[in-house]
Design a protein around this motif. Sequence first.
Motif, mmCIF file in Angstrom:
data_model
loop_
_atom_site.group_PDB
_atom_site.id
_atom_site.type_symbol
_atom_site.label_atom_id
_atom_site.label_comp_id
_atom_site.label_asym_id
_atom_site.label_seq_id
_atom_site.Cartn_x
_atom_site.Cartn_y
_atom_site.Cartn_z
ATOM 1 N N ALA A 71 29.374 18.208 3.313
ATOM 2 C CA ALA A 71 30.704 17.884 3.832
ATOM 3 C C ALA A 71 31.368 19.124 4.436
ATOM 4 N N ARG A 72 31.209 20.271 3.777
ATOM 5 C CA ARG A 72 31.775 21.510 4.326
ATOM 6 C C ARG A 72 31.075 21.905 5.611
ATOM 7 N N TRP A 73 29.794 21.656 5.705
ATOM 8 C CA TRP A 73 29.023 21.998 6.900
ATOM 9 C C TRP A 73 29.418 21.113 8.083
ATOM 10 N N ILE A 74 29.616 19.816 7.816
ATOM 11 C CA ILE A 74 29.951 18.860 8.875
ATOM 12 C C ILE A 74 31.440 18.891 9.205
ATOM 13 N N GLY A 75 32.280 19.029 8.196
ATOM 14 C CA GLY A 75 33.721 18.947 8.386
ATOM 15 C C GLY A 75 34.270 20.067 9.246
ATOM 16 N N SER B 27 28.730 9.053 0.274
ATOM 17 C CA SER B 27 29.344 10.112 -0.525
ATOM 18 C C SER B 27 29.796 11.265 0.351
ATOM 19 N N VAL B 28 28.987 11.613 1.341
ATOM 20 C CA VAL B 28 29.366 12.695 2.256
ATOM 21 C C VAL B 28 30.586 12.297 3.080
ATOM 22 N N VAL B 29 30.625 11.053 3.532
ATOM 23 C CA VAL B 29 31.795 10.582 4.296
ATOM 24 C C VAL B 29 33.050 10.630 3.423
ATOM 25 N N GLY B 30 32.943 10.211 2.176
ATOM 26 C CA GLY B 30 34.079 10.296 1.258
ATOM 27 C C GLY B 30 34.500 11.732 1.013
ATOM 28 N N ALA B 31 33.541 12.645 0.902
ATOM 29 C CA ALA B 31 33.857 14.058 0.683
ATOM 30 C C ALA B 31 34.498 14.669 1.921
ATOM 31 N N ILE B 32 34.049 14.267 3.105
ATOM 32 C CA ILE B 32 34.666 14.769 4.339
ATOM 33 C C ILE B 32 36.108 14.295 4.433
ATOM 34 N N TRP C 192 33.072 25.805 -7.494
ATOM 35 C CA TRP C 192 33.583 24.689 -8.299
ATOM 36 C C TRP C 192 34.446 23.740 -7.475
ATOM 37 N N ILE C 193 35.179 24.249 -6.505
ATOM 38 C CA ILE C 193 35.965 23.365 -5.626
ATOM 39 C C ILE C 193 35.020 22.525 -4.779
ATOM 40 N N THR C 194 33.922 23.133 -4.316
ATOM 41 C CA THR C 194 32.922 22.386 -3.549
ATOM 42 C C THR C 194 32.314 21.276 -4.395
ATOM 43 N N VAL C 195 32.002 21.588 -5.658
ATOM 44 C CA VAL C 195 31.454 20.575 -6.572
ATOM 45 C C VAL C 195 32.463 19.456 -6.792
ATOM 46 N N LEU C 196 33.726 19.813 -7.042
ATOM 47 C CA LEU C 196 34.747 18.793 -7.292
ATOM 48 C C LEU C 196 34.987 17.917 -6.068
ATOM 49 N N ILE C 197 34.985 18.517 -4.880
ATOM 50 C CA ILE C 197 35.156 17.725 -3.664
ATOM 51 C C ILE C 197 33.968 16.776 -3.480
ATOM 52 N N GLY C 198 32.765 17.247 -3.776
ATOM 53 C CA GLY C 198 31.578 16.392 -3.666
ATOM 54 C C GLY C 198 31.597 15.237 -4.647
ATOM 55 N N ILE C 199 31.958 15.514 -5.889
ATOM 56 C CA ILE C 199 32.023 14.456 -6.907
ATOM 57 C C ILE C 199 33.134 13.470 -6.578
ATOM 58 N N ALA C 200 34.311 13.984 -6.214
ATOM 59 C CA ALA C 200 35.426 13.100 -5.873
ATOM 60 C C ALA C 200 35.113 12.282 -4.625
ATOM 61 N N GLY C 201 34.422 12.882 -3.668
ATOM 62 C CA GLY C 201 34.016 12.136 -2.472
ATOM 63 C C GLY C 201 33.069 11.001 -2.802
ATOM 64 N N SER C 202 32.184 11.242 -3.753
ATOM 65 C CA SER C 202 31.274 10.184 -4.190
ATOM 66 C C SER C 202 32.025 9.050 -4.868
ATOM 67 N N VAL C 203 32.999 9.405 -5.684
ATOM 68 C CA VAL C 203 33.806 8.384 -6.367
ATOM 69 C C VAL C 203 34.624 7.589 -5.355
ATOM 70 N N ILE C 204 35.224 8.288 -4.389
ATOM 71 C CA ILE C 204 36.002 7.607 -3.349
ATOM 72 C C ILE C 204 35.118 6.648 -2.559
ATOM 73 N N ALA C 205 33.921 7.111 -2.195
ATOM 74 C CA ALA C 205 33.003 6.261 -1.428
ATOM 75 C C ALA C 205 32.557 5.051 -2.239
ATOM 76 N N THR C 206 32.313 5.243 -3.529
ATOM 77 C CA THR C 206 31.867 4.131 -4.369
ATOM 78 C C THR C 206 32.948 3.060 -4.479
ATOM 79 N N PHE D 112 27.526 19.232 -5.733
ATOM 80 C CA PHE D 112 27.436 20.455 -4.946
ATOM 81 C C PHE D 112 26.740 20.196 -3.614
ATOM 82 N N LEU D 113 25.667 19.424 -3.629
ATOM 83 C CA LEU D 113 24.964 19.113 -2.377
ATOM 84 C C LEU D 113 25.841 18.306 -1.428
ATOM 85 N N VAL D 114 26.521 17.312 -1.953
ATOM 86 C CA VAL D 114 27.420 16.501 -1.130
ATOM 87 C C VAL D 114 28.563 17.362 -0.595
#
Length: 80
Positions: free
Chosen positions: A17-21, A64-69, A30-44, A11-13
Amino acid sequence: MHIIFIILIGFLVGLVARWIGPGAHIHGFWITVLIGIAGSVIATYGGQALGLYRVGRPAGFIGSVVGAIALLALVQLFGR
């Protein structure tokens, strides 16, 4: 407790990402949470493929934030 921590970090990520993007963001919690988690996975995994992270090491918060963006941009691009 581990799942609650993952949701909280996702959720924080996602919020950052929503604030910067760019663009309007009409997604819910829940979409924000999923985007944050998926962004972390993509970045990893992307960082491991590029040699930035070792296997077994998570991406940092900035990665993680870059991946979420990046994921948020794809959602906005294909969501229309």
